[in-house]
Design a protein around this motif. Sequence first.
Motif, mmCIF file in Angstrom:
data_model
loop_
_atom_site.group_PDB
_atom_site.id
_atom_site.type_symbol
_atom_site.label_atom_id
_atom_site.label_comp_id
_atom_site.label_asym_id
_atom_site.label_seq_id
_atom_site.Cartn_x
_atom_site.Cartn_y
_atom_site.Cartn_z
ATOM 1 N N VAL A 164 0.896 -1.153 0.115
ATOM 2 C CA VAL A 164 -0.061 -0.039 0.102
ATOM 3 C C VAL A 164 0.730 1.295 0.028
ATOM 4 C CG1 VAL A 164 -1.671 1.292 1.478
ATOM 5 C CG2 VAL A 164 -1.859 -1.005 1.390
ATOM 6 N N TRP A 165 2.001 1.311 0.735
ATOM 7 C CA TRP A 165 2.842 2.463 0.762
ATOM 8 C C TRP A 165 3.721 2.548 -0.361
ATOM 9 C CZ3 TRP A 165 -0.103 5.400 3.658
ATOM 10 C CH2 TRP A 165 -0.473 4.639 4.861
ATOM 11 N N GLU A 166 3.645 1.944 -1.279
ATOM 12 C CA GLU A 166 4.833 1.843 -2.379
ATOM 13 C C GLU A 166 4.583 3.212 -3.225
ATOM 14 O OE1 GLU A 166 8.096 0.572 -4.272
ATOM 15 O OE2 GLU A 166 7.169 -0.271 -2.422
ATOM 16 N N HIS A 167 3.352 3.746 -3.174
ATOM 17 C CA HIS A 167 3.143 4.956 -3.800
ATOM 18 C C HIS A 167 2.656 6.062 -3.036
ATOM 19 C CE1 HIS A 167 4.269 2.853 -7.442
ATOM 20 N NE2 HIS A 167 3.538 1.685 -7.343
ATOM 21 N N PRO A 168 3.128 6.592 -2.249
ATOM 22 C CA PRO A 168 2.463 7.601 -1.533
ATOM 23 C C PRO A 168 2.096 8.946 -2.046
ATOM 24 C CG PRO A 168 4.889 7.593 -1.238
ATOM 25 C CD PRO A 168 4.555 6.677 -2.250
ATOM 26 N N MET A 169 2.418 9.285 -3.382
ATOM 27 C CA MET A 169 1.972 10.161 -4.155
ATOM 28 C C MET A 169 0.507 9.959 -4.577
ATOM 29 S SD MET A 169 4.129 12.380 -3.914
ATOM 30 C CE MET A 169 3.700 13.638 -5.105
ATOM 31 N N ALA A 170 0.142 8.751 -4.750
ATOM 32 C CA ALA A 170 -1.209 8.670 -5.299
ATOM 33 C C ALA A 170 -2.096 8.655 -4.057
ATOM 34 C CB ALA A 170 -1.328 6.994 -5.590
ATOM 35 N N PHE A 171 -1.727 8.438 -2.733
ATOM 36 C CA PHE A 171 -2.850 8.704 -1.617
ATOM 37 C C PHE A 171 -2.636 10.157 -1.524
ATOM 38 C CE2 PHE A 171 -1.535 4.509 -0.606
ATOM 39 C CZ PHE A 171 -2.900 4.077 -0.395
ATOM 40 N N LEU A 172 -1.569 10.904 -1.780
ATOM 41 C CA LEU A 172 -1.634 12.338 -1.637
ATOM 42 C C LEU A 172 -2.439 13.141 -2.814
ATOM 43 C CD1 LEU A 172 -0.614 15.178 -0.384
ATOM 44 C CD2 LEU A 172 1.371 14.879 -2.063
ATOM 45 N N ALA A 173 -2.478 12.539 -4.027
ATOM 46 C CA ALA A 173 -3.251 12.901 -4.919
ATOM 47 C C ALA A 173 -4.803 12.866 -4.474
ATOM 48 C CB ALA A 173 -2.958 12.203 -6.356
ATOM 49 N N LEU A 174 -5.189 11.743 -3.999
ATOM 50 C CA LEU A 174 -6.474 11.473 -3.543
ATOM 51 C C LEU A 174 -6.909 12.376 -2.653
ATOM 52 C CD1 LEU A 174 -6.769 7.605 -3.160
ATOM 53 C CD2 LEU A 174 -7.865 9.089 -5.013
ATOM 54 N N ILE A 175 -5.960 12.893 -1.677
ATOM 55 C CA ILE A 175 -6.499 13.765 -0.705
ATOM 56 C C ILE A 175 -6.663 15.189 -1.130
ATOM 57 C CG2 ILE A 175 -5.517 14.855 1.611
ATOM 58 C CD1 ILE A 175 -4.106 12.240 2.211
ATOM 59 N N VAL A 176 -5.799 15.558 -2.083
ATOM 60 C CA VAL A 176 -5.697 17.016 -2.674
ATOM 61 C C VAL A 176 -6.989 17.092 -3.341
ATOM 62 C CG1 VAL A 176 -4.461 18.529 -4.417
ATOM 63 C CG2 VAL A 176 -3.344 17.226 -2.644
ATOM 64 N N VAL A 177 -7.362 16.035 -4.231
ATOM 65 C CA VAL A 177 -8.683 16.188 -5.040
ATOM 66 C C VAL A 177 -9.740 16.021 -4.171
ATOM 67 C CG1 VAL A 177 -10.231 14.710 -6.323
ATOM 68 C CG2 VAL A 177 -7.539 14.706 -6.918
ATOM 69 N N GLY A 178 -9.814 15.304 -3.056
ATOM 70 C CA GLY A 178 -10.943 15.361 -1.999
ATOM 71 C C GLY A 178 -11.016 16.630 -1.434
ATOM 72 N N ALA A 179 -9.914 17.361 -1.145
ATOM 73 C CA ALA A 179 -9.703 18.649 -0.609
ATOM 74 C C ALA A 179 -10.447 19.660 -1.681
ATOM 75 C CB ALA A 179 -8.662 18.960 0.021
ATOM 76 N N VAL A 180 -9.867 19.563 -2.896
ATOM 77 C CA VAL A 180 -10.802 20.484 -3.690
ATOM 78 C C VAL A 180 -12.137 20.340 -3.960
ATOM 79 C CG1 VAL A 180 -10.392 21.037 -6.388
ATOM 80 C CG2 VAL A 180 -8.329 20.786 -4.994
ATOM 81 N N LEU A 181 -12.663 19.151 -3.958
ATOM 82 C CA LEU A 181 -13.893 18.899 -3.985
ATOM 83 C C LEU A 181 -14.841 19.677 -3.016
ATOM 84 C CD1 LEU A 181 -14.114 15.335 -5.596
ATOM 85 C CD2 LEU A 181 -14.601 17.541 -6.995
ATOM 86 N N VAL A 182 -14.466 19.216 -1.881
ATOM 87 C CA VAL A 182 -15.052 19.997 -0.780
ATOM 88 C C VAL A 182 -15.245 21.671 -0.664
ATOM 89 C CG1 VAL A 182 -14.986 20.181 1.689
ATOM 90 C CG2 VAL A 182 -14.658 17.963 0.754
ATOM 91 N N ALA A 183 -13.801 22.062 -1.300
ATOM 92 C CA ALA A 183 -13.975 23.460 -1.287
ATOM 93 C C ALA A 183 -14.589 24.023 -2.539
ATOM 94 C CB ALA A 183 -12.389 23.839 -1.425
ATOM 95 N N GLY A 184 -14.712 23.475 -3.325
ATOM 96 C CA GLY A 184 -15.575 23.516 -4.629
ATOM 97 C C GLY A 184 -16.992 23.602 -4.203
#
Length: 59
Positions: free
Chosen positions: A30-50
């Motif tokens: 699961v932790w091999e690609h931490p940028m994928a998790f960061l991208a999911l968090i950023v996309v979720g934050a942008v959706l909530v802000a939107g």
Amino acid sequence: MSTPKVPPGETPPAEGSTASAHVERADGGVWEHPMAFLALIVVGAVLVAGFFVARIWGW
């Protein structure tokens, strides 16, 4: 009496060593690609802000 010399490249024996007390995690997982998790968090934050921006603008 002095301690015996250890040849270069070899690890001297140690009493009470815990080196083999746990199994190492296999490559990948699961932790091999931490940028994928960061991208999911950023996309979720942008959706909530939107959502809040849309509510403020009255859409």
